[in-house]
Design a protein around this motif. Structure first.
Motif, short mmCIF file in Angstrom:
data_model
loop_
_atom_site.label_atom_id
_atom_site.label_comp_id
_atom_site.label_asym_id
_atom_site.label_seq_id
_atom_site.Cartn_x
_atom_site.Cartn_y
_atom_site.Cartn_z
N UNK A 1 5.87 6.27 6.32
CA UNK A 1 4.47 6.18 6.73
C UNK A 1 4.22 4.77 7.25
N UNK A 2 3.36 4.66 8.26
CA UNK A 2 3.02 3.35 8.79
C UNK A 2 1.53 3.13 8.61
N UNK A 3 1.17 2.17 7.77
CA UNK A 3 -0.23 1.81 7.62
C UNK A 3 -0.44 0.55 8.45
N UNK A 4 -1.28 0.66 9.47
CA UNK A 4 -1.41 -0.49 10.37
C UNK A 4 -2.25 -1.59 9.74
N UNK A 5 -2.20 -2.75 10.38
CA UNK A 5 -2.84 -3.95 9.84
C UNK A 5 -4.32 -3.70 9.49
N UNK A 6 -4.73 -4.25 8.39
CA UNK A 6 -6.14 -4.30 8.05
C UNK A 6 -6.76 -3.02 7.54
N UNK A 7 -6.02 -1.93 7.38
CA UNK A 7 -6.60 -0.67 6.90
C UNK A 7 -6.97 -0.77 5.42
N UNK A 8 -8.11 -0.18 5.06
CA UNK A 8 -8.51 -0.11 3.66
C UNK A 8 -8.45 1.34 3.23
N UNK A 9 -7.59 1.68 2.30
CA UNK A 9 -7.42 3.07 1.89
C UNK A 9 -7.49 3.15 0.38
N UNK A 10 -8.33 4.05 -0.11
CA UNK A 10 -8.45 4.12 -1.55
C UNK A 10 -8.72 5.54 -2.02
N UNK A 11 -8.09 5.91 -3.10
CA UNK A 11 -8.39 7.17 -3.75
C UNK A 11 -8.77 6.89 -5.18
#
Lengths: 372, 404
Positions: free
Chosen positions: A348-358
């Motif tokens: 998986x590639x999470x690009x710069x600056x992403x905010x991901x939360x569960x």
């Protein structure tokens, strides 16, 4: 050990559907560098079981690619060793979405060829170092027809025996179970791990499939319990269940507990073996920060990792923060990204600056190969 | 299956490595652990298989037990083949008696039969004490293009270091005109890397001639190469521009380990296109404790780290307790570092135990490298001053409470 092993590498239910969309449960990555089948295979060989059949039913490429000849488990033998049992592998076999009885019946030819007295059957929906030798010993001691293994020490769920409403007598002989719960869990017959005499298994498969009295599978099972010596073997060995995303996350994060790691990785029965990858040592950058985490080799950590499990070859770039998450093999968390309670499948590639939360009960999940 | 191999590699792995003591006290130099995961010999072997050379004879002599176990049938490098593959070649007894390998050239001479079995056109000679990633195919192509009898791989070194190496002088086409082993006044900066390609016929011929010379030390650099040069054979230098380090001394061994650190390390080990293969233990992933601090380092697996580590190479199954400080150090597998201990600018051999509160060495720049040999225990609170090399338990008596 006068026992052969059969590993049911099937997806008996739609457990952890997202994680098993492209792979069978047996191939589910876990704990930084393992796949679930590693635990079943290691438990077999640690009990000196040297003949192991792996029954595959669907999407089994990743299992076969992982296990290969069984070399890592010393199962690439001339005499015995590893045997893959694929659908349609013998005359009369049918592709079946069916019950485990049918799946086993399709592989009766293999069971017939074996010469060991006992068969240890196990599934692949768990992580745990279980002493199968002790299970077989218990089975012999009780003079049982079938002995099913249940752990009282399940880290992240209610133990199976409680969920299926198992009732045993004082000698641990199984008297009954709650058919509704049992059916809801759709585990049939094997309850994950059991030992059975080979000759008896062959006869039983025959009878159950012919089912002359027209019983439903559940009735047939109750009938079996009434008439035969079916025993429970309760162990305090630790088990982590992996059934859905939230149990996958909680089960993974359970590894951050010293006691859980000790019971899994330093069990008396032996180590957990897995395929090797020739990964270099984990590289930590000049600004890396890590705490309370499991980090496998080949990872590159330049940012911050807290309370997480990081797989081989994963990359956390500068100023990224990963917490309470699982990052699988070869996934990348870009610069300045922030992940909380996330599960990233492989690549998986999470690009710069992403905010991901569960949340622990509802982890944020990224499919294999996705880009965010 | 082909009846011959284009090129067979012969890897000289029998040297004693006396300048790497105590790391080589009970193991051959090529088996010395490196870079957290590897042993030195993984580099030439991985270079071979990555260069398409799948037949390697490994000449062993000094302390071969650990090395032999490590090599096995060559499975880690995909060299477990029916025709070719990895073969361990120890000294042996023949009809005319038994003989140790007397020098690098004699070692190859005694194993010409192995080489001829594969009928190769070319033989690649390698040594087991260099850390580098090199595509031998490119060198071989040049050897073929030059119609050379022998090609010697060289690196350009600073003039002040040149007298430590075998130095080549070449003409404009790269043909070697002069070769001087460790010259006092070097007239070139092209240093031999100890990597040679010979055309098999010439190699066979000159090794046989060398055998007949009673004054020869049977050494490639000292005897065989000068003899070929004097005879006017076509000898070429191949200039290699990549990373290469001779790890023959403790300081250079330490420095090469440090080269694997950084955001863009000089010695880049994460390259999927040029993987360094190694034999694995069964180790679980590393655990980083709640108070762990870890910067600019590489770490193996199977261990747990609760202290503070910076600018270091930590191998597998190392336990580092709370409140420890480890900096600028190489810590080999299965070490245990007790609470409150300090390890700075040091090398710890395999299975070293540092008991709580001990102090090993001093910060980088504050004295020489400190080295603790394998299997030693440094007692609680012991102070080992910088620049010390501890080789045996007796060495420890001088430091008070000592160890075992």
């Amino acid at each position: 050990m006068d026992a052969a092993g059969i590993i049911l590498a099937d997806n008996i239910a739609d457990l952890s559907a997202q994680l098993t969309e492209q792979r069978t449960l047996a191939a589910l990555p876990f704990g930084g560098k393992y796949r679930l089948i590693d635990f079943s295979l290691s438990n077999m060989v640690n009990a000196d079981i040297q003949n192991v059949g792996v029954i595959l039913s669907q999407q089994y490429d990743s299992v076969m690619h992982h296990v290969q000849s069984g070399m890592e488990w010393d199962l690439d033998r001339k005499r015995g060793g590893l045997r893959y049992l694929t659908p349609l592998s013998s005359a009369g076999a049918t592709i079946t979405e069916g019950t485990r009885v049918e799946i086993l019946r399709n592989n009766l030819f293999y069971i017939r060829q074996l010469s060991e007295k006992y068969i240890v059957l196990t599934g692949t929906g768990y992580a745990g170092a279980l002493d199968f030798a002790a299970l077989v010993e218990h089975h012999i001691e009780k003079n049982a027809d079938i002995t099913c293994l249940f752990s009282r020490n399940v880290v992240n769920q209610t133990p199976l025996y409680k969920r299926i409403g198992l009732v045993t007598d004082r000698d641990d002989r199984i008297i009954s179970f709650d058919p509704f719960q049992f059916q809801a869990l759709s585990s049939e017959l094997t309850m994950n791990t059991c030992v059975i005499e080979r000759e008896y298994l062959m006869r039983m498969l025959d009878t159950l499939t012919r089912n002359p009295r027209g019983l439903t599978p559940l009735e047939a099972l109750q009938d079996l319990i009434d008439k035969r010596r079916v025993y429970a073997y309760f162990t305090d060995e630790m088990v982590i269940y992996l059934e859905d995303l939230s149990s996958y996350l909680s089960g993974s994060l359970a590894l951050l507990d010293y006691d859980v790691r000790r019971q899994l990785f330093h069990a008396e029965s032996g180590p957990v073996l897995t395929k090797t990858k020739d990964s270099p040592a984990t590289r930590y950058g000049k600004e890396a920060k890590v705490s309370n985490s499991i980090i496998a080799d080949g990872a590159v950590i330049e940012g911050e990792v807290r309370n997480s499990v990081i797989f081989r070859g994963a990359r956390v770039r500068k100023n990224a923060i990963v917490e309470n998450s699982v990052i699988m093999q070869d996934s990348t968390v870009g610069e300045g990204a922030h992940l909380n309670h996330a599960i990233l499948d492989k690549e998986v590639m999470i690009e710069d600056g992403r905010l991901l939360s569960g949340y622990l009960t509802h982890p944020f999940f990224c499919r294999k190969g996705e880009r965010i | 299956m082909s009846e011959r191999k284009q090129c067979v590699a012969m890897l000289l792995a029998g040297g004693q490595g006396s300048r790497l003591v105590p790391l080589t006290k009970s193991t051959a130099k090529p088996a010395v652990p490196f870079g957290g995961k590897y042993r030195i010999i993984d580099f030439p072997l991985s270079n071979c298989i990555n260069s398409g050379i799948d037949t390697v004879g490994v000449l062993t002599q000094y302390q071969p037990l650990e090395l032999n176990d490590y090599l096995g049938r060559g499975e880690p490098w995909d060299m477990n083949l029916k025709f070719g593959g990895l073969h361990i070649l120890p000294p042996y007894e023949g009809a005319e008696g038994a003989e140790w390998f007397l020098g690098t050239a004699n070692a190859i001479y005694q194993n010409l039969k192995f080489i001829h079995r594969y009928n190769p056109k070319y033989v690649l000679i390698l040594s087991g004490d260099h850390i580098y990633k090199m595509d031998y195919r490119i060198m071989l192509e040049e050897h073929i293009r030059n119609e050379a009898d022998c090609t010697i791989s060289v690196i350009d070194v600073p003039l002040e270091e040149a007298s430590r190496f075998g130095i080549m002088t070449t003409d404009r086409t790269g043909r070697i005109t002069e070769f001087n082993e460790k010259p006092e006044h070097p007239n070139s900066t092209l240093a031999s890397m100890g990597v040679y390609i010979f055309s098999t016929d010439k190699l066979t011929q000159y090794l046989a001639e060398d055998e007949l010379d009673p004054n020869s030390d049977s050494d490639f650099g000292k005897n065989v190469i000068p003899r070929m040069l004097n005879a006017g054979e076509r000898m070429f230098a191949y200039l290699y521009g990549g990373y290469w380090k001779d790890v023959g001394t403790l300081d250079s061994f330490w420095a090469a380990n440090m080269d694997a650190l950084g955001d863009l390390p000089e010695l880049f080990l994460n390259d999927p296109a040029w993987r360094i293969y190694y034999r694995h233990g069964n180790t679980h992933p590393e655990f980083m404790g709640p108070e762990a601090s870890l910067t600019n380092s590489i770490v193996g697996d199977g261990g747990a780290l609760y202290g503070s580590v910076s600018d270091s190479v930590i191998a597998s199954e190392v336990m580092i307790e709370e409140d420890t400080v480890i900096s600028d150090s190489v810590v080999m597998a299965n070490c245990r570092i007790g609470r409150g201990a300090r390890v700075e600018h040091a090398i710890l051999g395999e299975r070293v135990i540092i008991e709580p509160g001990a102090v090993i060495g001093a910060p980088l720049g504050d004295g020489e490298l400190t080295v603790i040999g394998p299997n030693l225990t440094i007692g609680e609170g012991t102070v080992i001053p910088p620049g010390t090399t501890v080789d045996s338990p007796e060495d420890l008596e001088a430091y008070g409470k000592g160890g075992r």
